[in-house]
Design an enzyme around this catalytic site. Structure first.
Site, PDB file in Angstrom:
ATOM      1  N   LYS A   1      49.268 131.812 142.498  1.00  0.00           N
ATOM      2  CA  LYS A   1      48.471 133.046 142.490  1.00  0.00           C
ATOM      3  C   LYS A   1      46.995 132.683 142.306  1.00  0.00           C
ATOM      4  CE  LYS A   1      50.358 136.587 140.195  1.00  0.00           C
ATOM      5  NZ  LYS A   1      50.968 137.236 139.008  1.00  0.00           N
TER       6      LYS A   1
HETATM    7  O1  LIG Z   1      49.964 139.607 137.454  1.00  0.00           O
HETATM    8  C1  LIG Z   1      49.752 140.833 137.402  1.00  0.00           C
HETATM    9  C2  LIG Z   1      50.574 141.716 136.605  1.00  0.00           C
HETATM   10  O2  LIG Z   1      51.736 142.054 137.300  1.00  0.00           O
HETATM   11  C3  LIG Z   1      49.798 142.889 136.133  1.00  0.00           C
HETATM   12  O3  LIG Z   1      50.649 143.688 135.405  1.00  0.00           O
HETATM   13  P1  LIG Z   1      50.090 144.499 134.137  1.00  0.00           P
HETATM   14  O4  LIG Z   1      49.063 145.464 134.622  1.00  0.00           O
HETATM   15  O5  LIG Z   1      51.306 145.174 133.583  1.00  0.00           O
HETATM   16  O6  LIG Z   1      49.496 143.474 133.207  1.00  0.00           O
END
Ligand SMILES: O=C[C@H](O)COP(=O)(O)O
Length: 225
Positions: A86
């Site tokens: 990522k």
């Molecule tokens: O990597 C990104 C996450 O899926 C963001 O999720 P979140 O907004 O619950 O931290």
């Protein structure tokens, strides 16, 4: 739609793998920070548990392109095949994605809040783009609609890139995107459990057992004489 677990706790990953048809695990530095040990150990343990055929996503942490590429090399060396790196969808990230694509390392353009970011990450060569549904909602926009716009852009392009929708508050948001044809979603364990957390479903299942018990005095077919 592929479904990933957005969590790094091995006990939770094991539980979800036991019960649900999931396709792999996604992490980011914040998720890894919730497990109090070296993040490389956490990632390695997840890889060992899910095996080499399922996908694990791990995020580069450096902010500059050279550092992101170096992080990506380390991640792939650690986790082997079916690893997606990522990379934040910002200018240094696009530069890194272009380089990693040349090297054949699959990437996911993450931290996507707008269709423009997703377009640039996909055009740079990312295999996935990860829009943050709930975080977009929290900014006063409609996260599900933004993901649909990104899906439309990818559908009307020749980029070899799939949406990995992320940051969900509830299971209905995931289902709306499944209905729209989004390729992948990643959700926290509580959101995945939420797919079937429903008193009507539990009640219906229990009614069948009660009726069978009334008839036979037994709780399972195999209890019959
Ligand atoms: O990597 C990104 C996450 O899926 C963001 O999720 P979140 O907004 O619950 O931290």
């Amino acid at each position: 739609m592929k479904l990933f677990i957005d969590d790094a706790h091995l006990d939770e990953i094991k539980r979800l793998y036991e019960y649900y048809p999931v396709d792999g695990v996604t992490t980011n530095p914040s998720i890894l920070s919730k497990v109090d040990q070296d993040p490389r150990k956490t990632l390695k343990e997840i890889r060992e548990f899910i095996g080499e055929d399922d996908i694990i996503f791990a995020q580069a942490v450096a902010l500059d392109a050279d550092g992101i590429v170096a992080d990506a090399h380390m991640i792939v060396d650690l986790l082997g095949k079916n690893t997606v790196v990522k990379v934040p969808s910002v200018p240094e990230g696009f530069k890194a994605i272009k380089q990693l694509t040349k090297e054949g390392i699959p990437t996911c353009g993450t931290v996507v809040y707008t269709p423009m970011q997703a377009y640039l990450a996909a055009k740079a060569g990312a295999s996935y783009v990860a829009p943050y549904v709930n975080r977009i909602d929290n900014m006063g926009y409609d996260g599900v609609e933004v993901v649909k716009e990104i899906q439309d852009i990818l559908d009307n392009s020749d980029f070899d890139c799939e949406v990995l929708a992320a940051s969900f508050k509830n299971s209905q948001q995931v289902m709306e995107l499944a209905q729209y044809g989004v390729g992948s979603a990643t959700a926290a364990p509580s959101v995945i459990d939420g797919f079937v957390k429903n008193m009507a479903i539990d009640g219906a299942v229990q009614d069948f057992v009660n009726d069978f018990e009334k008839l036979t005095g037994k709780k399972a077919m195999t209890d019959l004489d």
